[in-house]
Design a protein around this motif. Structure first.
Motif, PDB file in Angstrom:
ATOM      1  N   ARG A  26       5.271 -10.954 -37.220  1.00  0.00           N
ATOM      2  CA  ARG A  26       6.601 -10.331 -37.109  1.00  0.00           C
ATOM      3  C   ARG A  26       7.182 -10.043 -38.495  1.00  0.00           C
ATOM      4  N   LYS A  27       7.005 -10.995 -39.403  1.00  0.00           N
ATOM      5  CA  LYS A  27       7.525 -10.789 -40.761  1.00  0.00           C
ATOM      6  C   LYS A  27       6.791  -9.625 -41.436  1.00  0.00           C
ATOM      7  N   THR A  28       5.481  -9.587 -41.287  1.00  0.00           N
ATOM      8  CA  THR A  28       4.695  -8.498 -41.863  1.00  0.00           C
ATOM      9  C   THR A  28       5.143  -7.157 -41.289  1.00  0.00           C
ATOM     10  N   LEU A  29       5.307  -7.115 -39.971  1.00  0.00           N
ATOM     11  CA  LEU A  29       5.751  -5.870 -39.333  1.00  0.00           C
ATOM     12  C   LEU A  29       7.129  -5.467 -39.843  1.00  0.00           C
ATOM     13  N   SER A  30       8.016  -6.438 -39.958  1.00  0.00           N
ATOM     14  CA  SER A  30       9.359  -6.149 -40.463  1.00  0.00           C
ATOM     15  C   SER A  30       9.296  -5.568 -41.879  1.00  0.00           C
ATOM     16  N   ASP A  31       8.484  -6.184 -42.724  1.00  0.00           N
ATOM     17  CA  ASP A  31       8.315  -5.677 -44.102  1.00  0.00           C
ATOM     18  C   ASP A  31       7.760  -4.254 -44.102  1.00  0.00           C
ATOM     19  N   ARG A  32       6.768  -4.017 -43.263  1.00  0.00           N
ATOM     20  CA  ARG A  32       6.149  -2.687 -43.194  1.00  0.00           C
ATOM     21  C   ARG A  32       7.146  -1.649 -42.686  1.00  0.00           C
ATOM     22  N   SER A  43       1.769   0.833 -38.342  1.00  0.00           N
ATOM     23  CA  SER A  43       1.008   0.883 -37.088  1.00  0.00           C
ATOM     24  C   SER A  43      -0.013  -0.249 -37.024  1.00  0.00           C
ATOM     25  N   GLN A  44      -0.659  -0.496 -38.146  1.00  0.00           N
ATOM     26  CA  GLN A  44      -1.638  -1.575 -38.201  1.00  0.00           C
ATOM     27  C   GLN A  44      -0.961  -2.932 -37.996  1.00  0.00           C
ATOM     28  N   ALA A  45       0.213  -3.127 -38.577  1.00  0.00           N
ATOM     29  CA  ALA A  45       0.959  -4.381 -38.403  1.00  0.00           C
ATOM     30  C   ALA A  45       1.382  -4.552 -36.947  1.00  0.00           C
ATOM     31  N   GLU A  46       1.753  -3.449 -36.284  1.00  0.00           N
ATOM     32  CA  GLU A  46       2.104  -3.518 -34.857  1.00  0.00           C
ATOM     33  C   GLU A  46       0.888  -3.958 -34.036  1.00  0.00           C
ATOM     34  N   TRP A  47      -0.255  -3.377 -34.354  1.00  0.00           N
ATOM     35  CA  TRP A  47      -1.470  -3.718 -33.632  1.00  0.00           C
ATOM     36  C   TRP A  47      -1.825  -5.193 -33.853  1.00  0.00           C
ATOM     37  N   VAL A 103       0.106 -12.020 -30.503  1.00  0.00           N
ATOM     38  CA  VAL A 103       0.932 -12.355 -29.335  1.00  0.00           C
ATOM     39  C   VAL A 103       0.023 -12.597 -28.130  1.00  0.00           C
ATOM     40  N   GLY A 104      -1.011 -11.790 -27.989  1.00  0.00           N
ATOM     41  CA  GLY A 104      -1.980 -11.998 -26.910  1.00  0.00           C
ATOM     42  C   GLY A 104      -2.677 -13.348 -27.037  1.00  0.00           C
ATOM     43  N   LYS A 105      -3.037 -13.705 -28.265  1.00  0.00           N
ATOM     44  CA  LYS A 105      -3.678 -15.004 -28.514  1.00  0.00           C
ATOM     45  C   LYS A 105      -2.723 -16.140 -28.161  1.00  0.00           C
ATOM     46  N   LEU A 106      -1.446 -16.018 -28.535  1.00  0.00           N
ATOM     47  CA  LEU A 106      -0.453 -17.037 -28.205  1.00  0.00           C
ATOM     48  C   LEU A 106      -0.327 -17.185 -26.692  1.00  0.00           C
ATOM     49  N   THR A 107      -0.261 -16.086 -25.986  1.00  0.00           N
ATOM     50  CA  THR A 107      -0.164 -16.123 -24.531  1.00  0.00           C
ATOM     51  C   THR A 107      -1.376 -16.832 -23.928  1.00  0.00           C
ATOM     52  N   GLN A 108      -2.526 -16.534 -24.465  1.00  0.00           N
ATOM     53  CA  GLN A 108      -3.763 -17.156 -23.987  1.00  0.00           C
ATOM     54  C   GLN A 108      -3.744 -18.670 -24.242  1.00  0.00           C
ATOM     55  N   GLU A 109      -3.313 -19.078 -25.421  1.00  0.00           N
ATOM     56  CA  GLU A 109      -3.254 -20.507 -25.756  1.00  0.00           C
ATOM     57  C   GLU A 109      -2.237 -21.236 -24.869  1.00  0.00           C
ATOM     58  N   GLY A 119      -1.626 -28.094 -30.797  1.00  0.00           N
ATOM     59  CA  GLY A 119      -1.848 -27.656 -32.186  1.00  0.00           C
ATOM     60  C   GLY A 119      -2.247 -26.189 -32.251  1.00  0.00           C
ATOM     61  N   ASP A 120      -3.114 -25.775 -31.315  1.00  0.00           N
ATOM     62  CA  ASP A 120      -3.526 -24.368 -31.268  1.00  0.00           C
ATOM     63  C   ASP A 120      -2.338 -23.452 -30.958  1.00  0.00           C
ATOM     64  N   VAL A 121      -1.476 -23.898 -30.050  1.00  0.00           N
ATOM     65  CA  VAL A 121      -0.288 -23.109 -29.703  1.00  0.00           C
ATOM     66  C   VAL A 121       0.623 -22.990 -30.926  1.00  0.00           C
ATOM     67  N   LYS A 122       0.801 -24.082 -31.665  1.00  0.00           N
ATOM     68  CA  LYS A 122       1.646 -24.033 -32.862  1.00  0.00           C
ATOM     69  C   LYS A 122       1.057 -23.084 -33.907  1.00  0.00           C
ATOM     70  N   LYS A 123      -0.268 -23.111 -34.073  1.00  0.00           N
ATOM     71  CA  LYS A 123      -0.917 -22.180 -35.012  1.00  0.00           C
ATOM     72  C   LYS A 123      -0.695 -20.739 -34.559  1.00  0.00           C
ATOM     73  N   ALA A 124      -0.831 -20.514 -33.256  1.00  0.00           N
ATOM     74  CA  ALA A 124      -0.639 -19.159 -32.728  1.00  0.00           C
ATOM     75  C   ALA A 124       0.815 -18.719 -32.908  1.00  0.00           C
ATOM     76  N   GLU A 125       1.761 -19.640 -32.718  1.00  0.00           N
ATOM     77  CA  GLU A 125       3.176 -19.307 -32.937  1.00  0.00           C
ATOM     78  C   GLU A 125       3.425 -18.956 -34.408  1.00  0.00           C
ATOM     79  N   SER A 126       2.793 -19.707 -35.304  1.00  0.00           N
ATOM     80  CA  SER A 126       2.921 -19.403 -36.734  1.00  0.00           C
ATOM     81  C   SER A 126       2.350 -18.020 -37.042  1.00  0.00           C
ATOM     82  N   ALA A 127       1.221 -17.706 -36.422  1.00  0.00           N
ATOM     83  CA  ALA A 127       0.609 -16.390 -36.633  1.00  0.00           C
ATOM     84  C   ALA A 127       1.520 -15.286 -36.108  1.00  0.00           C
ATOM     85  N   VAL A 128       2.180 -15.527 -34.979  1.00  0.00           N
ATOM     86  CA  VAL A 128       3.111 -14.537 -34.434  1.00  0.00           C
ATOM     87  C   VAL A 128       4.296 -14.359 -35.384  1.00  0.00           C
ATOM     88  N   ASP A 129       4.828 -15.465 -35.890  1.00  0.00           N
ATOM     89  CA  ASP A 129       5.938 -15.377 -36.844  1.00  0.00           C
ATOM     90  C   ASP A 129       5.527 -14.591 -38.090  1.00  0.00           C
TER      91      ASP A 129
END
Length: 148
Positions: A99-105, A20-24, A30-36, A86-96
């Motif tokens: 997603r990996k963390t959520l998948s593992d969880r 649940s925490q990983a989903e949050w 994802v919100g940050k990526l959308t904003q960037e 650059g900020d968008v790329k960082k945000a995309e990396s954070a989203v990736d």
């Protein structure tokens, strides 16, 4: 009938909580990526407007200092766009990563839920065997009392 108690229920609860925490956290990044991305689109749109102003200024009788000012602002916007990319790329990396963390969880939680499910099935099977033995014993006792 005895009640099922899973010895590792707290671990199952923990894994569910971690998922649940990983989903949050994923929704936050994802919100940050959308904003960037929106911010980048705004900068690009503003740059297009100023580029058009520069073209019109170069075709009309506008002072050189005003053209240079417009060009300086366009250069400033270009720098901002590069930083924002650059900020968008960082945000995309954070989203990736999210997603990996959520998948593992999710995998962890599923493993523990399956383990709990198997333990519950074993418990039910054991209880069924015990009940059958008790019923057999009752039937034997009744048979012995019924026999003359």
């Amino acid at each position: 009938m005895a009640r099922f108690h899973y010895a590792y229920q707290k671990i199952v609860d923990l894994k569910t909580s971690e998922k649940s925490q990983a989903e949050w956290q994923l929704s936050v990044v994802v919100g940050k990526l959308t904003q960037e991305e929106q911010s980048l689109r705004q900068l690009q749109s503003e740059r297009a407007v100023w580029s058009e102003k520069l073209q019109h200024a170069s075709l009309s009788a506008v002072s050189l200092s005003e053209i240079m000012t417009i060009q300086t602002y366009i250069d400033y916007l270009d720098d901002g766009i590069l930083r924002k990319i650059g900020d968008v790329k960082k945000a995309e990396s954070a989203v990736d990563a999210g997603r990996k963390t959520l998948s593992d969880r999710m995998v962890d939680e599923k493993v523990w839920l399956k383990t709990r499910e198997h333990a519950h099935k074993r418990f039910v099977a054991e209880m069924t065997v015990k009940e059958q033995h008790e019923l057999d014993e009752l039937a034997s006792v009744r048979f012995m009392y019924a026999a003359p």
